[in-house]
Design a protein around this motif. Structure first.
Motif, mmCIF file in Angstrom:
data_model
loop_
_atom_site.group_PDB
_atom_site.id
_atom_site.type_symbol
_atom_site.label_atom_id
_atom_site.label_comp_id
_atom_site.label_asym_id
_atom_site.label_seq_id
_atom_site.Cartn_x
_atom_site.Cartn_y
_atom_site.Cartn_z
ATOM 1 N N ASN A 16 0.831 -1.210 0.000
ATOM 2 C CA ASN A 16 0.000 0.000 0.000
ATOM 3 C C ASN A 16 0.865 1.259 0.000
ATOM 4 O O ASN A 16 0.560 2.227 -0.702
ATOM 5 N N LEU A 17 1.918 1.252 0.803
ATOM 6 C CA LEU A 17 2.813 2.418 0.826
ATOM 7 C C LEU A 17 3.505 2.624 -0.513
ATOM 8 O O LEU A 17 3.658 3.762 -0.970
ATOM 9 N N LEU A 18 3.926 1.544 -1.144
ATOM 10 C CA LEU A 18 4.570 1.671 -2.452
ATOM 11 C C LEU A 18 3.594 2.199 -3.503
ATOM 12 O O LEU A 18 3.966 3.028 -4.343
ATOM 13 N N ALA A 19 2.350 1.748 -3.453
ATOM 14 C CA ALA A 19 1.344 2.274 -4.377
ATOM 15 C C ALA A 19 1.102 3.758 -4.119
ATOM 16 O O ALA A 19 0.934 4.550 -5.056
ATOM 17 N N GLY A 20 1.120 4.150 -2.862
ATOM 18 C CA GLY A 20 0.952 5.558 -2.528
ATOM 19 C C GLY A 20 2.118 6.408 -3.007
ATOM 20 O O GLY A 20 1.928 7.527 -3.493
ATOM 21 N N VAL A 25 4.193 10.497 -6.908
ATOM 22 C CA VAL A 25 5.104 10.940 -7.968
ATOM 23 C C VAL A 25 4.332 11.202 -9.255
ATOM 24 O O VAL A 25 4.554 12.210 -9.930
ATOM 25 N N VAL A 26 3.419 10.324 -9.612
ATOM 26 C CA VAL A 26 2.724 10.407 -10.893
ATOM 27 C C VAL A 26 1.513 11.327 -10.835
ATOM 28 O O VAL A 26 1.178 11.968 -11.824
ATOM 29 N N GLY A 27 0.882 11.423 -9.667
ATOM 30 C CA GLY A 27 -0.386 12.144 -9.532
ATOM 31 C C GLY A 27 -0.352 13.552 -10.074
ATOM 32 O O GLY A 27 0.413 14.381 -9.602
ATOM 33 N N PRO A 28 -1.181 13.849 -11.068
ATOM 34 C CA PRO A 28 -1.107 15.169 -11.690
ATOM 35 C C PRO A 28 -1.821 16.271 -10.897
ATOM 36 O O PRO A 28 -1.522 17.437 -11.082
ATOM 37 N N THR A 29 -2.726 15.918 -10.024
ATOM 38 C CA THR A 29 -3.498 16.959 -9.331
ATOM 39 C C THR A 29 -3.189 16.953 -7.839
ATOM 40 O O THR A 29 -2.755 15.944 -7.282
ATOM 41 N N PRO A 30 -3.454 18.061 -7.176
ATOM 42 C CA PRO A 30 -3.290 18.099 -5.716
ATOM 43 C C PRO A 30 -4.224 17.125 -4.993
ATOM 44 O O PRO A 30 -3.890 16.640 -3.924
ATOM 45 N N ALA A 31 -5.366 16.839 -5.595
ATOM 46 C CA ALA A 31 -6.279 15.884 -4.965
ATOM 47 C C ALA A 31 -5.653 14.494 -4.895
ATOM 48 O O ALA A 31 -5.876 13.760 -3.916
ATOM 49 N N ASP A 32 -4.877 14.128 -5.897
ATOM 50 C CA ASP A 32 -4.176 12.850 -5.855
ATOM 51 C C ASP A 32 -3.181 12.821 -4.703
ATOM 52 O O ASP A 32 -3.028 11.805 -4.020
ATOM 53 N N ARG A 33 -2.538 13.925 -4.489
ATOM 54 C CA ARG A 33 -1.580 13.989 -3.385
ATOM 55 C C ARG A 33 -2.285 13.966 -2.032
ATOM 56 O O ARG A 33 -1.777 13.408 -1.059
ATOM 57 N N LEU A 34 -3.478 14.542 -1.949
ATOM 58 C CA LEU A 34 -4.258 14.466 -0.715
ATOM 59 C C LEU A 34 -4.642 13.023 -0.425
ATOM 60 O O LEU A 34 -4.527 12.556 0.711
ATOM 61 N N LEU A 35 -5.090 12.319 -1.434
ATOM 62 C CA LEU A 35 -5.451 10.922 -1.234
ATOM 63 C C LEU A 35 -4.238 10.100 -0.816
ATOM 64 O O LEU A 35 -4.359 9.164 -0.017
ATOM 65 N N THR A 36 -3.084 10.448 -1.327
ATOM 66 C CA THR A 36 -1.861 9.753 -0.921
ATOM 67 C C THR A 36 -1.561 10.008 0.546
ATOM 68 O O THR A 36 -1.202 9.085 1.283
ATOM 69 N N SER A 37 -1.721 11.233 0.996
ATOM 70 C CA SER A 37 -1.467 11.514 2.415
ATOM 71 C C SER A 37 -2.470 10.780 3.293
ATOM 72 O O SER A 37 -2.122 10.294 4.379
ATOM 73 N N GLN A 38 -3.705 10.659 2.841
ATOM 74 C CA GLN A 38 -4.699 9.894 3.596
ATOM 75 C C GLN A 38 -4.329 8.412 3.630
ATOM 76 O O GLN A 38 -4.505 7.740 4.643
ATOM 77 N N THR A 74 -5.279 16.941 8.345
ATOM 78 C CA THR A 74 -4.628 17.218 7.067
ATOM 79 C C THR A 74 -5.659 17.332 5.945
ATOM 80 O O THR A 74 -5.578 18.236 5.106
ATOM 81 N N ALA A 75 -6.625 16.449 5.934
ATOM 82 C CA ALA A 75 -7.657 16.493 4.896
ATOM 83 C C ALA A 75 -8.487 17.760 5.002
ATOM 84 O O ALA A 75 -8.784 18.415 3.991
ATOM 85 N N VAL A 76 -8.852 18.139 6.211
ATOM 86 C CA VAL A 76 -9.644 19.357 6.395
ATOM 87 C C VAL A 76 -8.840 20.584 5.980
ATOM 88 O O VAL A 76 -9.360 21.488 5.308
#
Length: 89
Positions: A16-20, A25-38, A74-76
């Protein structure tokens, strides 16, 4: 919990951590990075709870609770920062 169950669960959480990391790295939007932090926060909580049961350390449960709260905060913070400002009436 037996040792034979601990190893597959730990490997799954590592995957799961490796997928995150890949999505970070690949995520083009900030929302992708938010989901990664979650995902990182949830995985950290799962790892801590797993080791709390395995080693019989109830203090790790408290640390897991802190990580869960930090993930929510962090999400809020992200949503408040990226949402369009509301016009005051």
């Amino acid at each position: 919990m037996t040792e034979t169950l601990l190893i597959p669960l730990s490997l799954f959480l590592l995957a799961n951590l490796l997928a995150g990391l890949w999505r970070l790295v690949v995520g083009p939007t900030p929302a992708d990075r938010l989901l990664t932090s979650q995902l990182f926060a949830t995985t950290a909580v799962a790892i801590l709870l797993l080791h709390a049961e395995w080693q019989s350390l109830p203090a790790l449960r408290d640390v897991a609770l802190v990580f869960a709260l930090l993930g929510a905060v962090t999400a809020v913070a992200f949503v408040r920062r990226t949402s369009p400002a509301r016009d005051a009436e």
